[in-house]
Scaffold this motif. Structure first.
Motif, PDB file in Angstrom:
ATOM      1  N   ILE A   6       0.929  -1.149   0.005  1.00  0.00           N
ATOM      2  CA  ILE A   6       0.003   0.059   0.063  1.00  0.00           C
ATOM      3  C   ILE A   6       0.905   1.176   0.170  1.00  0.00           C
ATOM      4  O   ILE A   6       0.554   2.362  -0.743  1.00  0.00           O
ATOM      5  CB  ILE A   6      -1.045   0.098   1.309  1.00  0.00           C
ATOM      6  N   GLN A   7       1.969   1.032   0.706  1.00  0.00           N
ATOM      7  CA  GLN A   7       2.934   2.365   0.828  1.00  0.00           C
ATOM      8  C   GLN A   7       3.496   2.487  -0.466  1.00  0.00           C
ATOM      9  O   GLN A   7       3.637   3.650  -1.012  1.00  0.00           O
ATOM     10  CB  GLN A   7       3.941   2.123   2.001  1.00  0.00           C
ATOM     11  N   GLN A   8       3.842   1.284  -1.133  1.00  0.00           N
ATOM     12  CA  GLN A   8       4.620   1.555  -2.425  1.00  0.00           C
ATOM     13  C   GLN A   8       3.449   2.183  -3.515  1.00  0.00           C
ATOM     14  O   GLN A   8       4.033   3.172  -4.350  1.00  0.00           O
ATOM     15  CB  GLN A   8       5.298   0.422  -2.884  1.00  0.00           C
ATOM     16  N   GLN A   9       2.317   1.818  -3.479  1.00  0.00           N
ATOM     17  CA  GLN A   9       1.222   2.436  -4.403  1.00  0.00           C
ATOM     18  C   GLN A   9       1.134   3.852  -4.104  1.00  0.00           C
ATOM     19  O   GLN A   9       1.146   4.578  -5.054  1.00  0.00           O
ATOM     20  CB  GLN A   9      -0.163   1.588  -4.017  1.00  0.00           C
ATOM     21  N   HIS A  10       1.228   4.313  -2.661  1.00  0.00           N
ATOM     22  CA  HIS A  10       0.876   5.674  -2.312  1.00  0.00           C
ATOM     23  C   HIS A  10       2.263   6.526  -3.021  1.00  0.00           C
ATOM     24  O   HIS A  10       2.087   7.712  -3.560  1.00  0.00           O
ATOM     25  CB  HIS A  10       0.829   5.884  -0.888  1.00  0.00           C
ATOM     26  N   MET A  11       3.390   5.746  -2.873  1.00  0.00           N
ATOM     27  CA  MET A  11       4.521   6.573  -3.393  1.00  0.00           C
ATOM     28  C   MET A  11       4.493   6.870  -4.772  1.00  0.00           C
ATOM     29  O   MET A  11       4.931   7.877  -5.571  1.00  0.00           O
ATOM     30  CB  MET A  11       5.948   5.729  -2.987  1.00  0.00           C
ATOM     31  N   TYR A  12       3.888   5.758  -5.385  1.00  0.00           N
ATOM     32  CA  TYR A  12       3.802   5.812  -7.056  1.00  0.00           C
ATOM     33  C   TYR A  12       2.782   6.830  -7.185  1.00  0.00           C
ATOM     34  O   TYR A  12       3.028   7.619  -8.033  1.00  0.00           O
ATOM     35  CB  TYR A  12       3.389   4.149  -7.450  1.00  0.00           C
TER      36      TYR A  12
END
Length: 199
Positions: free
Chosen positions: A132-138
């Motif tokens: 989820i955090q990686q999606q937010h960063m993306y």
């Protein structure tokens, strides 16, 4: 005309001109407009201030590897404590029967399996949270790129408008020079040589 051009060039390069030379430039509508544009661009460059970087919680977007290591380490501690407890029971109570010892070992084994399942669940939760955090960063990166593109398009549009204005001024200047040259050659005005029409 060439005198005005050299005066304008000297003014652009920051050389000091007399009040009469500045009035001469300002009295010519073409050079007055060019002086006004140059002054505006100089003001913009002097007043430019970079935008501050927004303050945001960077920790919420980065994977928390330390917490994962703590959860993983807690499983090892629990297993070591269970083994130590079993060893202590074997050493301190020799009068207990084998069935009681087997029952305690079975309980400890079930407890260890339960703890291992909890550790696996926590690791799955951490993996999901990292995704989820990686999606937010993306998404944040996409927004930053989109904002940068819009700003670049606005900058390009302003530069194109400036170039268009400069081109029109250059064409007007060339038409004036051609008309002056035609008058000098023929001794009379020749409007057919270069018409004052903007393209």
């Amino acid at each position: 005309m060439a005198n005005l051009e050299s005066l304008f060039t000297a003014w652009l390069e920051g050389e000091s001109l007399t009040e009469e030379q500045i009035r001469l430039l300002e009295s010519n509508p073409e050079y007055a407009l060019m002086m006004e544009n140059a002054t505006k661009w100089q003001q913009h460059s002097l007043n430019y201030q970079p935008l501050p970087v927004p303050d945001w919680d960077r920790g919420s977007c980065m994977p928390q590897t330390q917490k994962q290591a703590v959860y993983f380490g807690s499983g090892l501690w629990a297993m070591a404590a269970s083994i130590a407890l079993c060893a202590w029971l074997l050493i301190t109570s020799p009068e207990q029967t084998d069935s009681q010892l087997l029952e305690q070992v079975a309980k400890q084994t079930r407890l260890l399996e339960s703890q291992q399942k909890q550790i696996d669940q926590l690791q799955n939760m951490l993996t999901a949270q990292n995704d989820i955090q990686q999606q937010h960063m993306y998404q944040l990166a996409k927004e930053a790129i989109k904002t940068g593109r819009v700003e670049r398009q606005e900058d390009i549009a302003s530069v194109l408008a400036y170039i268009k204005t400069q081109r029109a001024q250059d064409q007007a200047y060339l038409r004036m020079q051609l008309n002056d040259l035609a008058e000098q050659v023929d001794g009379r005005p020749m409007p057919t040589v270069a018409n004052n029409v903007e393209y």
